[in-house]
Write a protein that holds these residues in place. Sequence first.
Motif, mmCIF file in Angstrom:
data_model
loop_
_atom_site.group_PDB
_atom_site.id
_atom_site.type_symbol
_atom_site.label_atom_id
_atom_site.label_comp_id
_atom_site.label_asym_id
_atom_site.label_seq_id
_atom_site.Cartn_x
_atom_site.Cartn_y
_atom_site.Cartn_z
ATOM 1 N N SER A 72 -16.574 3.447 6.406
ATOM 2 C CA SER A 72 -17.219 4.505 6.381
ATOM 3 C C SER A 72 -17.182 5.732 5.285
ATOM 4 N N ARG A 73 -16.214 5.107 4.603
ATOM 5 C CA ARG A 73 -15.943 6.551 4.095
ATOM 6 C C ARG A 73 -16.465 6.290 2.680
ATOM 7 N N ARG A 74 -16.140 7.469 1.337
ATOM 8 C CA ARG A 74 -16.475 7.502 0.741
ATOM 9 C C ARG A 74 -15.504 7.468 0.015
ATOM 10 N N THR A 75 -15.431 7.008 -1.101
ATOM 11 C CA THR A 75 -14.017 6.253 -2.170
ATOM 12 C C THR A 75 -13.858 6.182 -3.606
ATOM 13 N N ALA A 76 -12.389 7.046 -3.797
ATOM 14 C CA ALA A 76 -12.705 7.271 -5.331
ATOM 15 C C ALA A 76 -11.230 5.802 -5.692
ATOM 16 N N PHE A 77 -11.070 5.741 -6.554
ATOM 17 C CA PHE A 77 -10.361 4.929 -7.547
ATOM 18 C C PHE A 77 -9.951 5.378 -8.717
ATOM 19 N N ARG A 78 -7.656 5.462 -8.912
ATOM 20 C CA ARG A 78 -7.973 5.600 -10.182
ATOM 21 C C ARG A 78 -6.510 4.307 -10.253
ATOM 22 N N GLN A 79 -6.788 4.381 -11.492
ATOM 23 C CA GLN A 79 -5.379 3.207 -11.504
ATOM 24 C C GLN A 79 -4.703 3.579 -13.222
ATOM 25 N N ALA A 80 -3.729 3.113 -13.171
ATOM 26 C CA ALA A 80 -3.643 3.422 -14.983
ATOM 27 C C ALA A 80 -1.975 2.385 -15.319
ATOM 28 N N SER A 81 -2.445 1.704 -16.748
ATOM 29 C CA SER A 81 -1.015 0.805 -17.558
ATOM 30 C C SER A 81 -0.828 0.937 -18.666
ATOM 31 N N LEU A 82 0.320 0.939 -18.871
ATOM 32 C CA LEU A 82 1.015 1.009 -19.863
ATOM 33 C C LEU A 82 0.421 0.232 -20.905
ATOM 34 N N TYR A 83 -0.553 -1.119 -20.544
ATOM 35 C CA TYR A 83 -1.504 -2.108 -21.294
ATOM 36 C C TYR A 83 -1.813 -2.221 -20.655
ATOM 37 N N GLY A 84 -2.913 -2.872 -21.467
ATOM 38 C CA GLY A 84 -4.485 -3.282 -21.294
ATOM 39 C C GLY A 84 -4.105 -3.952 -20.128
ATOM 40 N N LEU A 85 -3.483 -5.028 -20.325
ATOM 41 C CA LEU A 85 -4.125 -5.884 -19.063
ATOM 42 C C LEU A 85 -2.292 -6.008 -18.689
ATOM 43 N N GLY A 86 -1.824 -4.899 -18.045
ATOM 44 C CA GLY A 86 -0.956 -5.282 -17.366
ATOM 45 C C GLY A 86 -0.668 -4.164 -16.208
ATOM 46 N N ARG A 87 0.687 -4.120 -15.529
ATOM 47 C CA ARG A 87 0.658 -4.046 -14.606
ATOM 48 C C ARG A 87 0.360 -2.906 -14.203
ATOM 49 N N SER A 88 -0.646 -2.482 -13.001
ATOM 50 C CA SER A 88 -0.208 -0.767 -12.644
ATOM 51 C C SER A 88 1.188 -0.299 -12.284
ATOM 52 N N GLY A 89 0.556 1.546 -13.049
ATOM 53 C CA GLY A 89 2.176 1.451 -13.198
ATOM 54 C C GLY A 89 1.799 3.148 -12.181
ATOM 55 N N ALA A 90 0.278 3.261 -11.968
ATOM 56 C CA ALA A 90 -0.311 4.452 -10.835
ATOM 57 C C ALA A 90 -1.100 3.924 -10.259
ATOM 58 N N LEU A 91 -1.540 3.802 -9.553
ATOM 59 C CA LEU A 91 -2.975 3.223 -8.656
ATOM 60 C C LEU A 91 -2.960 4.187 -7.041
ATOM 61 N N LEU A 92 -4.379 5.336 -7.614
ATOM 62 C CA LEU A 92 -4.360 6.186 -6.822
ATOM 63 C C LEU A 92 -6.014 6.120 -5.872
ATOM 64 N N ILE A 93 -5.566 6.189 -4.655
ATOM 65 C CA ILE A 93 -7.107 5.814 -3.666
ATOM 66 C C ILE A 93 -7.322 7.072 -2.792
ATOM 67 N N GLY A 94 -8.166 7.878 -3.271
ATOM 68 C CA GLY A 94 -9.292 8.759 -2.220
ATOM 69 C C GLY A 94 -10.173 9.067 -1.186
ATOM 70 N N SER A 95 -10.175 9.658 -0.217
ATOM 71 C CA SER A 95 -11.214 8.368 0.932
ATOM 72 C C SER A 95 -11.938 9.629 1.736
ATOM 73 N N ARG A 96 -13.270 10.134 1.692
ATOM 74 C CA ARG A 96 -13.872 11.219 2.543
ATOM 75 C C ARG A 96 -14.522 10.558 3.103
ATOM 76 N N ASP A 97 -13.747 11.089 4.582
ATOM 77 C CA ASP A 97 -14.072 10.803 6.172
ATOM 78 C C ASP A 97 -15.412 11.375 6.227
ATOM 79 N N PRO A 98 -16.570 11.035 6.828
ATOM 80 C CA PRO A 98 -18.419 11.586 6.729
ATOM 81 C C PRO A 98 -18.068 12.015 8.230
ATOM 82 N N HIS A 99 -17.073 11.698 8.898
ATOM 83 C CA HIS A 99 -17.342 12.219 10.695
ATOM 84 C C HIS A 99 -16.378 13.733 10.412
#
Length: 270
Positions: A168-195
């Motif tokens: 039920s949480r609203r989420t936000a997603f961020r991902q970075a890679s050194l290359y366009g089709l490269g492995r994730s170098g950073a992947l962060l997910i935020g969530s906000r609990d409505p309760h």
Amino acid sequence: MVEMRDARSRDAWRPGDAWLGGGTYLFSEPQPHIRRLIDLSRMGWEPVRVTEDGDLEIAATCTIAQLSRFAEGRDWPAAPLFERCCRAFLASWKIWNVATVGGNLCNGLPAGPMISLTAALDGVCRLQAQSGSFREVPVADFVVGAGIKVLRPGELLRSITVPARALSRRTAFRQASLYGLGRSGALLIGSRDPHDDELALTVTASTVRPIRLRFPLRPNAGAVHEAVAYGIRADEYYDDIHGLPAWRRHMTFRFAEEIRRELLDEEDGR
């Protein structure tokens, strides 16, 4: 590998054995230490289902394609996150239809997007010992280092359960890679609990293990910066050809603040 066995046969586990899910990693490079594969493909586990309590239960053998299709069109606020994490594989449809959720967790790699997804949604691993007994471990505690898990010899990851409240949480997603089709170098997910309005931040890919930062009260930019600075040790930033620790740390700070603004300030009209 010299032998393949059906997991239903319940043969005694021995050194050199390995569980086989999709095999996309096991067959991708030599595995000289593995002598026998125990195939899980005929166990007949339902790939993914919603329980009577509204929790989401994902079998270890559920493929990425099955999870993506199941989440598509669901009315959970967190539903878009499933597709974003599935797409983070940057893999062909062939891999999507073979690679499993459980395999991604059991590899324990920092860039494993199923680790990111299930850790961010408070997922819990159900582990089965050779004796048949079970224990439960939060996904955030399942991976303790790059490729290092808390699995005991012969222990099997049976499923991952995501609680209904997390969906039920609203989420936000961020991902970075050194290359366009490269492995994730950073992947962060935020969530906000409505309760209770709690903000949670899950850091993966840039670190050797999932790191969860929780903010019971709405944090300002300084509070988030401080939490990242003191909540992640310098030696916990991953170092490989996909990104230096200094760059991963920089992206972690940047994404953490972007997520804070998306989930808090922008919604409040600031």
